[in-house]
Design a protein around this motif. Structure first.
Motif, PDB file in Angstrom:
ATOM      1  N   GLU A   1      41.805  50.554  64.374  1.00  0.00           N
ATOM      2  CA  GLU A   1      41.241  50.245  62.954  1.00  0.00           C
ATOM      3  C   GLU A   1      41.257  50.952  61.769  1.00  0.00           C
ATOM      4  O   GLU A   1      41.554  51.780  61.964  1.00  0.00           O
ATOM      5  CB  GLU A   1      40.224  49.766  63.358  1.00  0.00           C
ATOM      6  CG  GLU A   1      39.091  48.683  62.432  1.00  0.00           C
ATOM      7  CD  GLU A   1      37.698  49.034  62.687  1.00  0.00           C
ATOM      8  OE1 GLU A   1      37.161  49.261  61.939  1.00  0.00           O
ATOM      9  OE2 GLU A   1      37.524  47.446  63.602  1.00  0.00           O
ATOM     10  N   ILE A   2      41.746  49.954  60.390  1.00  0.00           N
ATOM     11  CA  ILE A   2      42.115  50.583  59.926  1.00  0.00           C
ATOM     12  C   ILE A   2      40.783  50.437  58.265  1.00  0.00           C
ATOM     13  O   ILE A   2      41.108  48.895  58.573  1.00  0.00           O
ATOM     14  CB  ILE A   2      43.340  50.236  58.668  1.00  0.00           C
ATOM     15  CG1 ILE A   2      44.811  50.550  60.269  1.00  0.00           C
ATOM     16  CG2 ILE A   2      43.475  51.254  57.537  1.00  0.00           C
ATOM     17  CD1 ILE A   2      45.316  50.518  58.643  1.00  0.00           C
ATOM     18  N   THR A   3      40.057  51.140  57.930  1.00  0.00           N
ATOM     19  CA  THR A   3      39.736  50.950  56.216  1.00  0.00           C
ATOM     20  C   THR A   3      39.411  51.229  55.376  1.00  0.00           C
ATOM     21  O   THR A   3      39.977  52.072  54.857  1.00  0.00           O
ATOM     22  CB  THR A   3      37.371  51.143  57.413  1.00  0.00           C
ATOM     23  OG1 THR A   3      37.422  50.449  57.964  1.00  0.00           O
ATOM     24  CG2 THR A   3      36.632  50.911  55.985  1.00  0.00           C
ATOM     25  N   VAL A   4      40.045  50.033  54.577  1.00  0.00           N
ATOM     26  CA  VAL A   4      40.305  50.457  53.459  1.00  0.00           C
ATOM     27  C   VAL A   4      38.495  50.044  51.942  1.00  0.00           C
ATOM     28  O   VAL A   4      38.398  49.006  51.845  1.00  0.00           O
ATOM     29  CB  VAL A   4      41.688  49.628  52.572  1.00  0.00           C
ATOM     30  CG1 VAL A   4      42.034  49.309  50.617  1.00  0.00           C
ATOM     31  CG2 VAL A   4      42.851  49.252  53.850  1.00  0.00           C
ATOM     32  N   ALA A   5      38.585  51.100  51.111  1.00  0.00           N
ATOM     33  CA  ALA A   5      38.348  51.468  49.928  1.00  0.00           C
ATOM     34  C   ALA A   5      39.059  50.032  49.113  1.00  0.00           C
ATOM     35  O   ALA A   5      39.732  50.582  48.732  1.00  0.00           O
ATOM     36  CB  ALA A   5      37.238  52.632  49.997  1.00  0.00           C
ATOM     37  N   VAL A   6      38.144  48.919  48.187  1.00  0.00           N
ATOM     38  CA  VAL A   6      38.638  48.321  47.390  1.00  0.00           C
ATOM     39  C   VAL A   6      38.250  49.347  46.701  1.00  0.00           C
ATOM     40  O   VAL A   6      37.188  49.109  45.750  1.00  0.00           O
ATOM     41  CB  VAL A   6      38.552  46.942  48.009  1.00  0.00           C
ATOM     42  CG1 VAL A   6      39.145  45.657  46.239  1.00  0.00           C
ATOM     43  CG2 VAL A   6      39.113  46.614  49.173  1.00  0.00           C
ATOM     44  N   PRO A   7      38.790  49.611  44.903  1.00  0.00           N
ATOM     45  CA  PRO A   7      38.134  49.175  43.596  1.00  0.00           C
ATOM     46  C   PRO A   7      37.469  48.660  43.400  1.00  0.00           C
ATOM     47  O   PRO A   7      37.628  47.119  44.018  1.00  0.00           O
ATOM     48  CB  PRO A   7      39.237  49.362  42.914  1.00  0.00           C
ATOM     49  CG  PRO A   7      40.084  49.788  43.506  1.00  0.00           C
ATOM     50  CD  PRO A   7      40.171  48.977  45.198  1.00  0.00           C
ATOM     51  N   SER A   8      36.904  48.252  42.409  1.00  0.00           N
ATOM     52  CA  SER A   8      35.639  46.856  41.782  1.00  0.00           C
ATOM     53  C   SER A   8      36.305  46.765  40.829  1.00  0.00           C
ATOM     54  O   SER A   8      37.513  46.486  40.180  1.00  0.00           O
ATOM     55  CB  SER A   8      34.996  47.836  40.685  1.00  0.00           C
ATOM     56  OG  SER A   8      33.735  48.677  41.915  1.00  0.00           O
ATOM     57  N   ILE A   9      36.170  45.082  41.180  1.00  0.00           N
ATOM     58  CA  ILE A   9      37.101  44.347  40.479  1.00  0.00           C
ATOM     59  C   ILE A   9      36.524  42.751  40.217  1.00  0.00           C
ATOM     60  O   ILE A   9      35.055  43.449  40.178  1.00  0.00           O
ATOM     61  CB  ILE A   9      37.857  42.927  41.788  1.00  0.00           C
ATOM     62  CG1 ILE A   9      38.593  43.855  42.400  1.00  0.00           C
ATOM     63  CG2 ILE A   9      38.527  41.483  41.281  1.00  0.00           C
ATOM     64  CD1 ILE A   9      39.257  43.245  44.054  1.00  0.00           C
ATOM     65  N   SER A  10      36.300  42.604  38.488  1.00  0.00           N
ATOM     66  CA  SER A  10      35.594  42.170  37.973  1.00  0.00           C
ATOM     67  C   SER A  10      37.055  40.600  37.707  1.00  0.00           C
ATOM     68  O   SER A  10      37.931  40.493  37.443  1.00  0.00           O
ATOM     69  CB  SER A  10      35.135  42.144  36.751  1.00  0.00           C
ATOM     70  OG  SER A  10      34.751  41.448  35.848  1.00  0.00           O
ATOM     71  N   LEU A  11      36.275  39.201  37.964  1.00  0.00           N
ATOM     72  CA  LEU A  11      37.126  37.814  37.712  1.00  0.00           C
ATOM     73  C   LEU A  11      36.277  37.113  36.409  1.00  0.00           C
ATOM     74  O   LEU A  11      34.990  37.524  36.124  1.00  0.00           O
ATOM     75  CB  LEU A  11      36.708  37.409  38.954  1.00  0.00           C
ATOM     76  CG  LEU A  11      36.995  37.803  40.183  1.00  0.00           C
ATOM     77  CD1 LEU A  11      37.252  37.279  41.734  1.00  0.00           C
ATOM     78  CD2 LEU A  11      38.689  38.079  40.331  1.00  0.00           C
ATOM     79  N   LYS A  12      36.978  36.440  35.705  1.00  0.00           N
ATOM     80  CA  LYS A  12      36.629  35.986  34.923  1.00  0.00           C
ATOM     81  C   LYS A  12      36.878  34.919  34.964  1.00  0.00           C
ATOM     82  O   LYS A  12      37.405  34.100  34.579  1.00  0.00           O
ATOM     83  CB  LYS A  12      36.490  36.192  33.788  1.00  0.00           C
ATOM     84  CG  LYS A  12      37.032  38.050  33.150  1.00  0.00           C
ATOM     85  CD  LYS A  12      35.513  38.079  32.623  1.00  0.00           C
ATOM     86  CE  LYS A  12      35.739  40.149  32.093  1.00  0.00           C
ATOM     87  NZ  LYS A  12      34.631  40.630  32.095  1.00  0.00           N
ATOM     88  N   ASN A  13      34.612  33.466  34.086  1.00  0.00           N
ATOM     89  CA  ASN A  13      35.717  32.341  33.870  1.00  0.00           C
ATOM     90  C   ASN A  13      35.980  31.951  35.573  1.00  0.00           C
ATOM     91  O   ASN A  13      37.077  31.141  35.363  1.00  0.00           O
ATOM     92  CB  ASN A  13      36.343  32.184  32.522  1.00  0.00           C
ATOM     93  CG  ASN A  13      35.938  32.936  31.217  1.00  0.00           C
ATOM     94  OD1 ASN A  13      35.016  32.728  31.583  1.00  0.00           O
ATOM     95  ND2 ASN A  13      36.824  33.508  30.644  1.00  0.00           N
ATOM     96  N   VAL A  14      34.900  32.052  36.370  1.00  0.00           N
ATOM     97  CA  VAL A  14      35.467  31.315  37.951  1.00  0.00           C
ATOM     98  C   VAL A  14      34.683  29.933  38.203  1.00  0.00           C
ATOM     99  O   VAL A  14      34.009  29.578  37.295  1.00  0.00           O
ATOM    100  CB  VAL A  14      34.546  31.822  39.027  1.00  0.00           C
ATOM    101  CG1 VAL A  14      34.915  31.009  40.003  1.00  0.00           C
ATOM    102  CG2 VAL A  14      35.164  33.385  38.947  1.00  0.00           C
ATOM    103  N   GLY A  15      35.479  29.079  37.681  1.00  0.00           N
ATOM    104  CA  GLY A  15      35.204  26.900  37.621  1.00  0.00           C
ATOM    105  C   GLY A  15      35.454  26.415  36.710  1.00  0.00           C
ATOM    106  O   GLY A  15      35.268  25.030  36.294  1.00  0.00           O
TER     107      GLY A  15
END
Length: 264
Positions: A165-179
């Protein structure tokens, strides 16, 4: 005067008790609604530990939201969240679509595994209907900003090049105007929001240096070489803005493209 004071105290106490009961009742209704709508939209069992409306208004907290894995996969849950905090006025909760100022996902955890040559999240996406066929009107959302913080992607053994098993720490993500993208019709359904979150996490994990090259290739083929292209085009066109890494950057990304995630 004393009988009058006692009467006032009793009335106030009854009003407070009635208010608390009504408040708790709203929380229970919200919890059931989120679970039912999510299960119907995703065609996967979803559970929620609790839902709470802020007494002061303008905030909703969803605790321990979990999406089950498709049939045939070993992990009990494909995607789970620690907390989801929504900044939304209570008046918006009665509208269609619901306009959410911000949605912050704390500690999202995506499990990626393979069964009979199929990835779990691709299997889940294939199960999602192109349109909602439920008799109950589905919830639609327009989200100004969707943020993911302290995210993890867990890779199970059995994938190309993965022995443990490998655990990947993901950098913070921001998504704009979903929908609010051109392909969305009056907001994004819950399944569409889940698809965007899963695609963003898997695409970010594909850039991690801790993954073997053959797995990186598989993930990139599954989410697209350019995750931003997938998010803006193939994922129902529901993302009207752009995806950015929240980490500081000396140079802003080009418009309409994703910032490259931090190498791990």
């Amino acid at each position: 005067m004393r009988p009058l004071r006692r009467t006032v105290v009793v009335l106030v106490s009854l009003l407070v008790v009635a208010g608390v009961i009504a408040y708790l009742g709203l929380d229970a209704i919200l919890k059931r609604t989120v679970e039912k709508q999510s299960t119907n939209s995703l065609r996967l069992s979803t559970t929620l530990n609790s839902a709470r409306l802020s007494l002061l208004g303008g905030k909703v907290n969803l605790n321990r939201f979990r999406i089950s894995s498709p049939q045939g996969f070993s992990a009990p849950h494909m995607l789970e969240l620690g907390d989801a905090d929504l900044a939304v006025s209570y008046g918006q909760l009665r509208k269609d679509p619901i306009h959410v100022q911000s949605l912050t996902l704390h500690q999202p955890r995506l499990v990626i595994e393979q069964s009979n040559g199929a990835l779990n999240f691709k299997k889940a996406m294939d199960r999602m209907p192109a349109s909602d066929s439920s008799a109950e009107k589905p919830i639609k959302l327009i989200i100004d900003e969707l943020k993911m913080q302290d995210a993890q992607v867990v890779i199970h053994p059995g994938l190309p090049g993965v022995q443990q098993e490998i655990t990947v720490a993901v950098p913070s993500i921001s998504l704009k105007n979903v929908g609010s993208g051109r392909g969305s019709q009056n907001g994004a359904a819950i399944k569409d929001v889940a698809m965007v979150v899963i695609t963003a996490l898997a695409g970010s994990a594909a850039e991690s240096s801790s993954l073997p090259p053959e797995l990186k290739t598989l993930l990139r083929l599954s989410v697209g070489k350019d995750p931003m292209k997938v998010l803006q085009g193939e994922v129902s066109g529901i993302l009207g803005g752009k995806m950015t890494d929240l980490a500081p950057s000396t140079q802003p990304p080009a418009a309409g493209r994703a910032s490259p995630p931090t190498k791990r």
